[in-house]
Design an enzyme around this catalytic site. Structure first.
Site, short mmCIF file in Angstrom:
data_model
loop_
_atom_site.label_atom_id
_atom_site.label_comp_id
_atom_site.label_asym_id
_atom_site.label_seq_id
_atom_site.Cartn_x
_atom_site.Cartn_y
_atom_site.Cartn_z
N HIS A 1 0.83 -1.22 0.00
CA HIS A 1 0.00 0.00 0.00
C HIS A 1 0.86 1.27 0.00
CE1 HIS A 1 -4.13 -1.66 0.33
NE2 HIS A 1 -3.42 -2.73 0.66
N THR A 2 2.14 1.10 -0.26
CA THR A 2 3.02 2.26 -0.39
C THR A 2 2.95 2.87 -1.78
OG1 THR A 2 4.72 0.60 -0.79
CG2 THR A 2 4.72 1.63 1.38
N GLY B 1 -8.36 -13.39 -7.98
CA GLY B 1 -8.85 -13.11 -6.63
C GLY B 1 -7.92 -13.59 -5.54
N GLY C 1 -4.84 -12.22 -4.93
CA GLY C 1 -3.85 -11.19 -4.59
C GLY C 1 -2.55 -11.36 -5.35
N LEU C 2 -2.62 -12.00 -6.52
CA LEU C 2 -1.40 -12.28 -7.28
C LEU C 2 -1.39 -11.53 -8.62
CD1 LEU C 2 -1.21 -16.11 -6.47
CD2 LEU C 2 -0.01 -14.23 -5.33
N SER D 1 -5.24 -9.43 -12.82
CA SER D 1 -5.75 -8.36 -13.69
C SER D 1 -4.61 -7.62 -14.38
CB SER D 1 -6.57 -7.33 -12.92
OG SER D 1 -7.04 -7.79 -11.73
N ASP E 1 1.56 -3.33 -9.56
CA ASP E 1 1.31 -4.62 -10.21
C ASP E 1 1.61 -4.55 -11.71
OD1 ASP E 1 0.46 -5.16 -7.69
OD2 ASP E 1 -1.67 -5.20 -8.19
C1 GLA Z 1 -3.05 -4.09 -5.00
C2 GLA Z 1 -2.88 -2.87 -5.91
C3 GLA Z 1 -1.46 -2.33 -5.85
C4 GLA Z 1 -0.99 -2.13 -4.42
C5 GLA Z 1 -1.29 -3.37 -3.58
C6 GLA Z 1 -0.99 -3.15 -2.13
O1 GLA Z 1 -2.29 -5.15 -5.49
O2 GLA Z 1 -3.19 -3.22 -7.24
O3 GLA Z 1 -1.39 -1.13 -6.58
O4 GLA Z 1 -1.56 -0.98 -3.87
O5 GLA Z 1 -2.64 -3.77 -3.69
O6 GLA Z 1 0.37 -3.00 -1.93
#
Ligand code: GLA
Length: 387
Positions: A37-38, A125, A127-128, A131, A175
């Site tokens: 989240h940085t 879905g 977290g990898l 998209s 990402d």
């Molecule tokens: C998702 C978002 C990224 C990033 C992360 C958290 O993957 O797509 O931009 O903010 O969450 O680090």
């Protein structure tokens, strides 16, 4: 990707569209080693690419038609007119590839259509970044087919714009940059303010360690509220502190910053996470560059605690992975990605892989949670043309 899988995507294209594709491209999913989240705070991140990837067979068209088909979804190709593409008009998977076409055209690139057939091994879905893999593979294919000459970072920015504006998810730049720019055997140290990057050698196997990904199977979605709330909270914190972004608060200025936010407990928590997390990324880079890889374990654990207690985006399943892995001998563990489900990463000695995996699976069974999916992550190649 094996030659057989590549031929399957080629065959899928030919079966749908009745001709050979002009080419075949791939873009990977990612895990983030540290720096969560940085990215929307102009801070530091450190993702690396997974061997799991989205593959696209694509041909150019000149008649303004965009046809999209996914081997994973099935059905008939979706047919659109590029001139009709409009933000937030599409809530299905096709919003990712068509959003990229929209963003390219918005940026002034003359895209006159394409036939696209996609297949992906990136779990969705989880977290990898499934998209971002879809976006970047399509962007790279069109970049090549239309001779746009855009570099990885520029493609990443266009893909982020597609996701922010066209899909309507307020994600940062990590990402898409990971999918576009990662290199095999390396983690990507990325400054999200200017997209300056350094490839950091990250070969755990050579040092007798492994990195496990534990997909909790708890699904998350970034367009659903909580991600946007954290982002807005960080922007509010930056405004209260009078800085352009929380990146501009150094770790030795944190106490003074928290003092100024004394009557705003939520802003204090969010700011503390971002400021300490940026410092953790720099610490991990320093440790890896010094060859002190095992010492990153406690830094990962501290990152998880910060996400759980200050940023408040973990969940019982992610916490259980981390607690169980550490109790059964892991060197470090943390949730990875946006949070609220998805995956955790676990750093282990090679000899402990089986023990830690069994302990996590057993703890999930005891808690009555859906069985997690555990696999080893090897830093793999970023987006590229395969054929
Ligand atoms: C998702 C978002 C990224 C990033 C992360 C958290 O993957 O797509 O931009 O903010 O969450 O680090």
């Amino acid at each position: 990707m094996g030659a057989a899988a590549q031929e399957q995507v080629r065959g899928g294209f030919t079966a749908r569209y009745g001709a050979e594709p002009d080419g075949i491209w791939a873009a990977p999913g990612r895990v983030n080693l540290i720096g969560e989240h940085t990215d929307y705070n102009d801070g530091f991140v450190m993702p690396f690419a997974l061997p799991h990837q989205a593959v696209a067979a694509v041909s150019r068209r000149a008649d303004g038609v965009l046809r999209l088909h996914s081997a994973d979804i099935g059905g008939d190709p979706v047919e659109l007119r590029v001139a009709d593409l409009a933000p937030e008009s599409d809530r299905s998977w096709t919003a990712y590839p068509s959003g990229v076409v929209w963003a390219l055209r918005e940026a002034g690139h003359e895209i006159t259509g394409a036939d696209v057939h996609l297949a992906s091994t990136v779990p969705s879905g989880a977290g990898l970044s499934s998209s971002a893999a879809l976006e970047v593979v399509v962007a790279l294919a069109l970049n090549d087919l239309y001779g746009l000459g855009l570099r990885g970072r520029q493609l990443a920015r266009l893909c982020q714009r597609a996701e922010n504006v066209y899909v309507g998810a307020p994600v940062g730049i990590m990402d898409q940059t990971a999918a576009a720019c990662c290199e095999a055997g390396h983690a990507l140290f990325l400054d999200t303010r200017d997209l300056a990057q350094r490839q950091i050698p990250f070969d755990l196997a050579a040092e007798g360690m492994r990195l496990l990904v534990v997909d909790t199977q708890v699904k998350h979605s970034h367009s659903e509220g909580e991600y946007g709330k954290r982002r807005a909270g960080c922007e509010r914190g930056a405004a209260l502190l009078g800085v352009a972004a929380l990146r501009d608060v150094a770790v030795d200025e944190l106490d003074a910053a928290l003092e100024r936010l004394a009557d705003d407990e939520e802003a204090q928590r969010l700011v503390r996470h971002i400021v300490t997390e940026n410092a953790r990324v720099e610490r991990v880079v320093a440790l890896l560059e010094a060859g002190d890889t095992r010492a990153i374990g406690p830094v990962l654990v501290a990152g998880h605690a910060s996400l759980r207690d200050d940023f408040r985006i973990s969940c019982p399943e992610l916490d259980l992975v981390v607690d169980t892995a550490l109790a059964s001998g892991a060197l470090g563990a943390r949730m990875t990605g946006g949070g609220f489900g998805g995956s955790a990463i676990v750093l282990v000695e090679a000899a402990d892989v089986d023990g830690v995996t069994k302990a996590v699976e057993g703890a999930f069974a005891d808690a009555g949670f859906t069985a997690p999916r555990v696999f080893e992550a090897v830093p793999s190649a970023g987006a590229r043309r395969l054929a």
